[in-house]
Design an enzyme around this catalytic site. Structure first.
Site, PDB file in Angstrom:
ATOM      1  N   VAL A 197       0.835  -1.206   0.000  1.00  0.00           N
ATOM      2  CA  VAL A 197       0.000   0.000   0.000  1.00  0.00           C
ATOM      3  C   VAL A 197       0.873   1.261   0.000  1.00  0.00           C
ATOM      4  O   VAL A 197       0.571   2.244  -0.694  1.00  0.00           O
ATOM      5  CB  VAL A 197      -0.964  -0.004   1.208  1.00  0.00           C
ATOM      6  CG1 VAL A 197      -1.797   1.259   1.232  1.00  0.00           C
ATOM      7  CG2 VAL A 197      -1.851  -1.241   1.171  1.00  0.00           C
ATOM      8  N   ALA A 247       9.906   5.801   6.109  1.00  0.00           N
ATOM      9  CA  ALA A 247      10.611   4.893   7.017  1.00  0.00           C
ATOM     10  C   ALA A 247      10.234   3.469   6.672  1.00  0.00           C
ATOM     11  O   ALA A 247       9.051   3.148   6.539  1.00  0.00           O
ATOM     12  CB  ALA A 247      10.228   5.195   8.462  1.00  0.00           C
ATOM     13  N   LYS A 262      -6.804  -1.315  10.564  1.00  0.00           N
ATOM     14  CA  LYS A 262      -8.111  -1.603  11.206  1.00  0.00           C
ATOM     15  C   LYS A 262      -7.942  -2.350  12.513  1.00  0.00           C
ATOM     16  O   LYS A 262      -8.728  -2.164  13.440  1.00  0.00           O
ATOM     17  CB  LYS A 262      -9.009  -2.405  10.271  1.00  0.00           C
ATOM     18  CG  LYS A 262      -8.404  -3.670   9.718  1.00  0.00           C
ATOM     19  CD  LYS A 262      -8.057  -3.507   8.286  1.00  0.00           C
ATOM     20  CE  LYS A 262      -7.093  -4.544   7.804  1.00  0.00           C
ATOM     21  NZ  LYS A 262      -6.605  -4.266   6.483  1.00  0.00           N
ATOM     22  N   GLU A 278      -9.934   5.851   6.001  1.00  0.00           N
ATOM     23  CA  GLU A 278     -10.725   5.292   4.888  1.00  0.00           C
ATOM     24  C   GLU A 278     -10.156   3.964   4.391  1.00  0.00           C
ATOM     25  O   GLU A 278     -10.904   3.040   4.046  1.00  0.00           O
ATOM     26  CB  GLU A 278     -10.765   6.311   3.735  1.00  0.00           C
ATOM     27  CG  GLU A 278     -11.663   5.936   2.602  1.00  0.00           C
ATOM     28  CD  GLU A 278     -13.137   5.893   2.997  1.00  0.00           C
ATOM     29  OE1 GLU A 278     -13.649   4.776   3.132  1.00  0.00           O
ATOM     30  OE2 GLU A 278     -13.767   6.951   3.166  1.00  0.00           O
ATOM     31  N   GLY A 335     -10.791  -1.379   1.657  1.00  0.00           N
ATOM     32  CA  GLY A 335      -9.761  -0.895   0.732  1.00  0.00           C
ATOM     33  C   GLY A 335     -10.117   0.370  -0.009  1.00  0.00           C
ATOM     34  O   GLY A 335     -10.162   1.450   0.564  1.00  0.00           O
ATOM     35  N   ASP A 356     -10.313 -10.196  10.569  1.00  0.00           N
ATOM     36  CA  ASP A 356     -10.146  -8.982   9.765  1.00  0.00           C
ATOM     37  C   ASP A 356     -11.509  -8.335   9.482  1.00  0.00           C
ATOM     38  O   ASP A 356     -11.678  -7.118   9.646  1.00  0.00           O
ATOM     39  CB  ASP A 356      -9.435  -9.354   8.451  1.00  0.00           C
ATOM     40  CG  ASP A 356      -9.319  -8.184   7.500  1.00  0.00           C
ATOM     41  OD1 ASP A 356      -8.515  -7.271   7.775  1.00  0.00           O
ATOM     42  OD2 ASP A 356     -10.048  -8.171   6.487  1.00  0.00           O
ATOM     43  N   LYS A 409     -13.205  -4.573  10.785  1.00  0.00           N
ATOM     44  CA  LYS A 409     -13.816  -3.574   9.892  1.00  0.00           C
ATOM     45  C   LYS A 409     -15.265  -3.289  10.286  1.00  0.00           C
ATOM     46  O   LYS A 409     -15.688  -2.130  10.316  1.00  0.00           O
ATOM     47  CB  LYS A 409     -13.735  -4.080   8.442  1.00  0.00           C
ATOM     48  CG  LYS A 409     -12.280  -4.161   7.933  1.00  0.00           C
ATOM     49  CD  LYS A 409     -12.185  -4.967   6.644  1.00  0.00           C
ATOM     50  CE  LYS A 409     -10.759  -5.057   6.134  1.00  0.00           C
ATOM     51  NZ  LYS A 409     -10.578  -6.041   5.062  1.00  0.00           N
TER      52      LYS A 409
HETATM   53  N1  HSE Z   1      -6.790  -9.099   3.986  1.00  0.00           N
HETATM   54  C1  HSE Z   1      -7.838  -8.243   3.543  1.00  0.00           C
HETATM   55  C2  HSE Z   1      -8.757  -8.996   2.603  1.00  0.00           C
HETATM   56  C3  HSE Z   1      -7.374  -7.017   2.825  1.00  0.00           C
HETATM   57  O1  HSE Z   1      -8.527 -10.148   2.285  1.00  0.00           O
HETATM   58  O2  HSE Z   1      -9.735  -8.403   2.198  1.00  0.00           O
HETATM   59  C4  HSE Z   1      -6.893  -5.949   3.732  1.00  0.00           C
HETATM   60  O3  HSE Z   1      -7.887  -5.504   4.566  1.00  0.00           O
END
Ligand code: HSE
Length: 437
Positions: free
Chosen positions: A14, A43, A105, A129, A134, A201, A205
């Site tokens: 990213v 960095a 996140k 955001e 994404g 994950d 979110k």
């Molecule tokens: N690992 C996440 C996904 C993407 O598979 O959607 C980053 O948030």
């Protein structure tokens, strides 16, 4: 016009995308922001890679703390990830009066209340955001575009890895393990895919979206999380025969009893647009009282899609940083002193519909026994199908769809059904959402 200076922490996928897009579209971005946005220092532990990507266009260091302490830096972009050093860096940047943009996140879902409070006290902005879905501007939509509305619920496919796996399982009739290995080979899944496949994950979110939708504190620890690693391909097949697709959804809903916050595989009617979101794509469906349902679709990961969100936040901060903090858009959509602490519902209090699959002895009275147990728990059956036993087998798959009921009633019924002695193994339970009004 004097540029606004940015320090970038982490030039991986990213970070690299952010650097590239900022350079490629610098003229357009400057016209929008009102002044140039310039990365002055990067960095990264991998200095050689950082030098290669930046090509001498800015300073490079392996000391991230020197960036957050750098007086020349106005905005810090944190793309390191995790809750360890990233948290220290973020808090130090805020303490130094720097605005922050992050895609982290995990950090915001677990320490967001502390971090947003620190930013509020210091009068700096945090753009996140890129942390949810994404490249889809879902934070902007919920925080600003829908401010007139009372948001009722949000349901999202907010993890591309699992959506890719589920799409492949359905398309090719393959098992979870087979598709996961293929996804890893193709680079769609991480070497350690735990956070993605176990729903963590997505839970990070949806936790952030719940706060933005309802003006409640960030409460990842209250989220119910169930991933797709135990999902059997046969349920995807049966769901399809019944007119449903199975998706890993992040769901948050405001009910009269409290707020639901949950991630789990979910049957959705195949006629819904969101049921047809395939591969690694993301989509978020928001139900709100004035506008009705709105659907946001796009790439939920990747270098340039995520950079698109990072840069949108940089532009917002560039436009707004001279405004009084109280005249800016609040971090979590609601004014900090207007946040409310609604009760969070445990999963067994959630009311939804269910898909149940049982392997039962194929003989008289079995179905009657099962339906009696469901009736005793006041669970109404919507549909039942029994599959023919396979050649030489004495047991058949029985699939039942229920009307809406409270989860603890279903769990109680399952315990009784499993105790009947006619059911082989366990009852498979999946939740169903109509995703209509
Ligand atoms: N690992 C996440 C996904 C993407 O598979 O959607 C980053 O948030």
């Amino acid at each position: 016009m004097k540029p606004i200076n940015v320090g970038l922490l982490g030039i991986g996928t990213v970070g690299g995308g952010t650097f590239t897009v900022l350079q490629r579209n610098s003229e357009e971005i400057t016209r929008r922001a009102g002044r140039p946005i310039r990365i002055v220092v990067v960095a990264d532990k991998n200095i050689e890679l950082a030098k290669q990507i930046t090509g001498g266009a800015c300073r490079v260091t392996d000391d991230a703390f020197s960036v957050v302490n750098d007086p020349e830096v106005d905005i810090v972009i944190e793309l390191i990830g995790g809750y360890g050093v990233a948290k220290e860096l973020v808090l130090q940047a805020i303490k130094n009066g720097k605005h922050l943009v992050t895609a982290n996140k995990a950090l915001l879902a677990t320490h967001g209340n502390e971090i947003f409070k620190a930013a509020q006290d210091k009068g700096v902005m945090i753009g996140f955001e890129a942390a949810v879905a994404g490249g889809i501007p879902i934070i902007k939509a919920v925080r600003e575009g829908l401010t007139a509305n009372r948001i009722e619920w949000i349901a999202g496919i907010i993890n591309g890895t699992t959506n890719f796996i589920l799409s492949e399982m359905r398309d090719k009739g393959l098992s979870f393990d087979t598709v996961l290995k293929e996804a890893q080979r193709l680079g769609y899944a991480e070497a350690d895919p735990t956070f993605d496949i176990e729903g963590v994950d997505a839970a990070h979110k949806i936790t952030l979206l719940a706060s933005l939708a309802f003006g409640i504190p960030v409460q990842f620890d209250k989220a119910y999380i169930e991933g797709i690693s135990k999902l059997d391909a046969v349920d995807i097949k049966y769901a399809e025969q019944l007119g449903y697709r199975i998706k890993l959804l992040g769901i948050t809903k405001r009910t009269s009893e409290g707020v639901e916050l949950r991630v789990h595989p979910t049957l959705i009617p195949e006629k819904r647009l969101i049921a047809n979101v395939e591969g690694a794509m993301n989509a978020v469906l928001v139900q709100a009282d004035a506008v009705g349902a709105t659907l946001y679709y796009g790439k939920g990961a990747g270098a340039e899609p995520t950079a698109s969100s990072v840069i949108a936040d940089l532009v917002d901060i560039t436009r707004m940083h001279t405004a009084d903090p109280e005249n800016r858009v609040p971090h979590l959509a609601f004014q900090p002193d207007a946040m409310v602490d609604l009760p969070m519902l445990p999963i067994n209090e959630v009311i939804t519909s269910y898909y149940l699959r049982l392997r039962v002895a194929d003989r008289a009275g079995v179905l009657a026994d099962i339906t009696r147990i469901l009736a005793d728990e006041q669970i109404s059956i919507d549909a039942v199908i029994q599959k023919e036993p396979l050649e030489g087998e004495k047991e058949a798959d029985l699939i039942m769809l229920t009307h809406q009921t409270r989860e603890k009633r279903v769990d109680a019924a399952i315990v009784k059904i499993e105790g009947l002695g006619v059911v082989a193994g366990h009852v498979t339970k999946l939740r169903m959402e109509e995703l209509g009004k």
